[in-house]
Design an enzyme around this catalytic site. Sequence first.
Site, PDB file in Angstrom:
ATOM      1  N   GLY A  31       0.788  -1.085   0.025  1.00  0.00           N
ATOM      2  CA  GLY A  31      -0.050   0.075   0.017  1.00  0.00           C
ATOM      3  C   GLY A  31       0.817   1.165   0.018  1.00  0.00           C
ATOM      4  O   GLY A  31       1.972   1.183   0.592  1.00  0.00           O
ATOM      5  N   GLY A  33       0.219   5.473   0.448  1.00  0.00           N
ATOM      6  CA  GLY A  33      -0.739   6.552   0.765  1.00  0.00           C
ATOM      7  C   GLY A  33       0.118   7.838   1.168  1.00  0.00           C
ATOM      8  O   GLY A  33       1.117   8.005   0.494  1.00  0.00           O
ATOM      9  N   GLY A  34      -0.783   8.779   1.737  1.00  0.00           N
ATOM     10  CA  GLY A  34      -0.273  10.430   1.418  1.00  0.00           C
ATOM     11  C   GLY A  34       0.837  10.293   2.633  1.00  0.00           C
ATOM     12  O   GLY A  34       1.655  11.194   2.625  1.00  0.00           O
ATOM     13  N   MET A  35       1.318   9.438   3.521  1.00  0.00           N
ATOM     14  CA  MET A  35       1.983   9.464   4.556  1.00  0.00           C
ATOM     15  C   MET A  35       3.062   8.530   4.322  1.00  0.00           C
ATOM     16  O   MET A  35       4.164   8.362   5.331  1.00  0.00           O
ATOM     17  CB  MET A  35       1.302   9.259   6.205  1.00  0.00           C
ATOM     18  CG  MET A  35       0.172  10.131   6.194  1.00  0.00           C
ATOM     19  SD  MET A  35       0.843  11.970   6.012  1.00  0.00           S
ATOM     20  CE  MET A  35       1.857  12.144   7.232  1.00  0.00           C
ATOM     21  N   SER A  37       4.726   4.327   2.682  1.00  0.00           N
ATOM     22  CA  SER A  37       4.305   3.027   2.108  1.00  0.00           C
ATOM     23  C   SER A  37       4.515   1.927   3.001  1.00  0.00           C
ATOM     24  O   SER A  37       5.193   1.810   3.890  1.00  0.00           O
ATOM     25  CB  SER A  37       5.463   3.150   0.761  1.00  0.00           C
ATOM     26  OG  SER A  37       5.085   4.037  -0.183  1.00  0.00           O
ATOM     27  N   VAL A  38       3.835   0.775   2.496  1.00  0.00           N
ATOM     28  CA  VAL A  38       3.914  -0.345   3.447  1.00  0.00           C
ATOM     29  C   VAL A  38       4.204  -1.663   2.381  1.00  0.00           C
ATOM     30  O   VAL A  38       3.877  -1.850   1.414  1.00  0.00           O
ATOM     31  CB  VAL A  38       2.638  -0.774   4.059  1.00  0.00           C
ATOM     32  CG1 VAL A  38       2.628  -2.004   4.787  1.00  0.00           C
ATOM     33  CG2 VAL A  38       2.286   0.298   5.228  1.00  0.00           C
ATOM     34  N   LYS A  53       6.434  -0.276   7.291  1.00  0.00           N
ATOM     35  CA  LYS A  53       6.164   0.793   6.731  1.00  0.00           C
ATOM     36  C   LYS A  53       7.454   2.047   6.790  1.00  0.00           C
ATOM     37  O   LYS A  53       7.855   2.252   7.839  1.00  0.00           O
ATOM     38  CB  LYS A  53       4.890   1.459   7.642  1.00  0.00           C
ATOM     39  CG  LYS A  53       4.471   2.995   7.157  1.00  0.00           C
ATOM     40  CD  LYS A  53       3.440   3.558   7.659  1.00  0.00           C
ATOM     41  CE  LYS A  53       2.857   4.993   7.214  1.00  0.00           C
ATOM     42  NZ  LYS A  53       1.666   5.497   7.931  1.00  0.00           N
ATOM     43  N   ASP A 139      -7.981  10.015  11.065  1.00  0.00           N
ATOM     44  CA  ASP A 139      -7.977   9.470   9.530  1.00  0.00           C
ATOM     45  C   ASP A 139      -8.817   8.304   9.400  1.00  0.00           C
ATOM     46  O   ASP A 139      -8.496   7.511   8.700  1.00  0.00           O
ATOM     47  CB  ASP A 139      -6.549   9.316   9.157  1.00  0.00           C
ATOM     48  CG  ASP A 139      -6.445   9.481   7.628  1.00  0.00           C
ATOM     49  OD1 ASP A 139      -7.406   9.891   7.010  1.00  0.00           O
ATOM     50  OD2 ASP A 139      -5.659   8.841   7.134  1.00  0.00           O
TER      51      ASP A 139
END
Length: 289
Positions: A31, A33-35, A37-38, A53, A139
């Site tokens: 994944g 996202g805005g903050m 990666s995983v 992460k 969130d």
Amino acid sequence: METLPYEPRHAGTGPAGRLVAGRYRLGALLGRGGMGSVWLADDELLGRPVALKRADEPGRTLDEARAAASVVHRGTVRILDLVRDGGEPWIVMEALSGRTLADVLREDGPLAVERVRRVGLSLLDALEAVHRAGIVHRDVKPGNVQLCAEGRVVLIDFGIACSWAYGPRPPAEGFEGSPAYVSPEQLRGAPPEPASDLFTLGATLYAAVEGRSPFDRGDLFATMLAVTEATPAPFRLAGPLRPVIEGLLAADPARRCTLGQAREALVAADVTAVRRPMPETCARRMIKA
């Protein structure tokens, strides 16, 4: 995270094969996202799968790890470690099965009312533990709700969480979070509070049962205006869940359903049991909103 966080879907993407901290062998990118990666990874010391992460803003990694680790509950992602590799911090988390709610909605369509009711009760339990730990998640959205294969519902990604145990985080220079899943008071710049998570929970439950965001208008300005005015799109499929969702989506936090009222209303909405009226307090808040 808007994509499936802990189950291989993007094999070969990212630095697959890299050994992090001399122990964790990276696999598929799970994944982004805005903050951050995983990645899925193998813990070569203990012989188990984990998720790693890497935050886009390394300076915030410790805050995120501390916030998530301070909540001990089966409804939140479990933090295993925080390691450094070449000076770069990585959060080590449990590997979860299943798919995110966002993926389920995109691939299978809206969930049945009874399943959404049970997901809502699980998320309320998780948020109760989060708030008890002095944290506001900030969130809650379909992309941050993991529906595990064994039936467990897990709140993930504490990337923008606010933990008062380590002091309030200074305001960010830009907007944080997803515009279609944010509370009106957050858009106005008010300090994060538990009631804000309840609003975003309401938006998430709406999306789960209706198959779409209640506020996404396809345009950023129109979406933020809809959130500010707390005017969700029309209900079509929510049935007995509509009153509690509307109570959670009250624009004024003071008139919004509390966590306890929302739980009581969801229990009362059980279509398989003897029907009971929605709690008067929650109904009154909904009407006043």
